[in-house]
Design a protein around this motif. Structure first.
Motif, PDB file in Angstrom:
ATOM      1  N   ASP A 166       2.078   1.803  -9.858  1.00 35.25           N
ATOM      2  CA  ASP A 166       2.188   0.870 -10.979  1.00 35.25           C
ATOM      3  C   ASP A 166       3.510   1.099 -11.722  1.00 35.25           C
ATOM      4  O   ASP A 166       4.059   2.192 -11.664  1.00 35.25           O
ATOM      5  CB  ASP A 166       1.011   1.166 -11.931  1.00 35.25           C
ATOM      6  N   ASP A 167       3.973   0.062 -12.402  1.00 36.93           N
ATOM      7  CA  ASP A 167       5.181   0.177 -13.243  1.00 36.93           C
ATOM      8  C   ASP A 167       6.349   0.735 -12.447  1.00 36.93           C
ATOM      9  O   ASP A 167       7.165   1.495 -12.984  1.00 36.93           O
ATOM     10  CB  ASP A 167       4.920   1.066 -14.468  1.00 36.93           C
ATOM     11  N   GLU A 203       4.651  -7.881 -11.422  1.00 37.43           N
ATOM     12  CA  GLU A 203       3.724  -8.110 -12.531  1.00 37.43           C
ATOM     13  C   GLU A 203       4.460  -8.774 -13.696  1.00 37.43           C
ATOM     14  O   GLU A 203       5.685  -8.751 -13.763  1.00 37.43           O
ATOM     15  CB  GLU A 203       3.040  -6.813 -12.972  1.00 37.43           C
TER      16      GLU A 203
HETATM   17 CA    CA Z   1       1.846  -2.251 -14.601  1.00 34.79          CA
END
Ligand code: CA
Ligand code: C2E
Ligand code: CA
Ligand code: CA
Length: 279
Positions: A179-180, A236
């Motif tokens: 993520d990220d 995202e």
């Molecule tokens: Ca994220």
């Protein structure tokens, strides 16, 4: 001047005391929120750009506070991390998300992956992979229907330990995503040793494409890195058509963001999935 100094000091300590008191109160409220069933999940669809199909949902935690209304996770996750409450809360999230995914399967919704955010405290619990396996058994969800989102910083806190746990999770059939991606410090050489299936390009890079040339370069580089490593890649925070076009042309596989859908309640998500174009 001396007098003023003393008054300032007094104000300062009163303020600090008030803050500490407020924090204790929040901590207590957070502790009780689980027992009072004030937490709930929303589900944000993830869409495949080539097929236009929803293939996954990210479970996002919400707190229905008795006085303050719906509280976003950004407002309470840091305190939950600090106090360790994130462990039982994260456990609740994982169980609730798996149970929901299994219920959708039983209701005949198109096949879905449920992705769940994992905090460092949770991930570092002893025998965590075995615990995840137990939750899957308890809820009846097939392991390959679960994807866990780990942040780079979580992994980088202890790379060998994280890789070991990641292999245990992989062995039970669960998939992993970073993520990220791009915001942390994971070295590219470490990346190839992570048994992950997907990279999630952080929202901060996506926000200003295609007008910010630096962000364009970073986003395109992450996409080609992922592809060359044989990983899937999702962007995202996708909010508009111009971003979608840039991502498509750069070879991005999947998108998540307000452009396609905000996070939805379980019934709203279900209604979306039952529209003919997604089944
Ligand atoms: Ca994220
Ligand atoms: P995240 O994992 O990066 O989740 C994506 C966040 O971006 C979500 O915020 C989502 O609502 C928001 N978002 C989605 N699409 C867009 C968009 O197009 N534009 C913009 N501006 N934002 C978008 P949310 O739900 O407030 O969650 C914030 C963070 O809280 C998450 O960031 C995640 O780090 C954390 N979080 C949420 N649920 C959980 C959980 O169950 N466990 C843990 N440990 N952390 C969680
Ligand atoms: Ca996430
Ligand atoms: Ca982010």
């Amino acid at each position: 001047a001396k007098e003023l100094g003393r008054n300032n000091l007094q104000v300062f300590t009163e303020e600090m005391a008030a803050k500490a008191h407020e924090k204790l109160k929040q901590q207590e409220e957070l502790r009780q929120a689980l027992a009072r069933q004030e937490f709930f999940l929303q589900f944000q669809p993830q869409m495949n750009l080539a097929t236009g199909r929803v293939f996954a949902a990210e479970a996002l935690l919400r707190w229905r506070h008795p006085e303050r209304g719906t509280v976003s996770p950004a407002a309470f996750i840091p305190l939950a991390e600090e106090t360790g409450l994130i462990v039982p809360i994260g456990d609740w999230v994982l169980r609730a998300a798996c149970r929901q995914a299994r219920a959708w399967q039983d209701e005949g919704l198109p096949p879905l992956i449920i992705s769940v955010n994992v905090s460092a405290r949770q991930f570092r619990e002893r025998n965590w992979a075995a615990h995840v396996a137990a939750i899957l058994t308890e809820t009846g969800l097939d392991p390959f229907r679960l994807e866990l989102e780990l942040t780079e910083s979580l992994i980088m806190q202890d790379v060998p330990g994280a890789i070991a746990t990641m292999h245990e999770l992989q062995a039970i059939g669960v998939h992993l995503a970073i993520d990220d991606f791009g915001t942390g410090y994971s070295s590219l050489s470490a990346l190839k040793r992570f048994p992950v299936r997907r990279l999630k390009i952080d929202r901060s890079f996506v926000a200003d494409i295609p007008t910010d040339l630096d962000d364009n370069a970073i986003t395109a580089a992450i996409i080609s890195l992922a592809r060359n490593l044989g990983l899937r890649v999702i962007a995202e925070g996708v909010e508009n058509q111009a971003q979608v076009e840039f991502l498509r042309q750069s070879g991005c596989d999947e998108i998540q963001g307000y452009f396609f859908s905000r996070p939805l309640s379980a019934p709203d998500f279900e209604a979306l999935m039952l529209q003919p174009r997604f089944s």
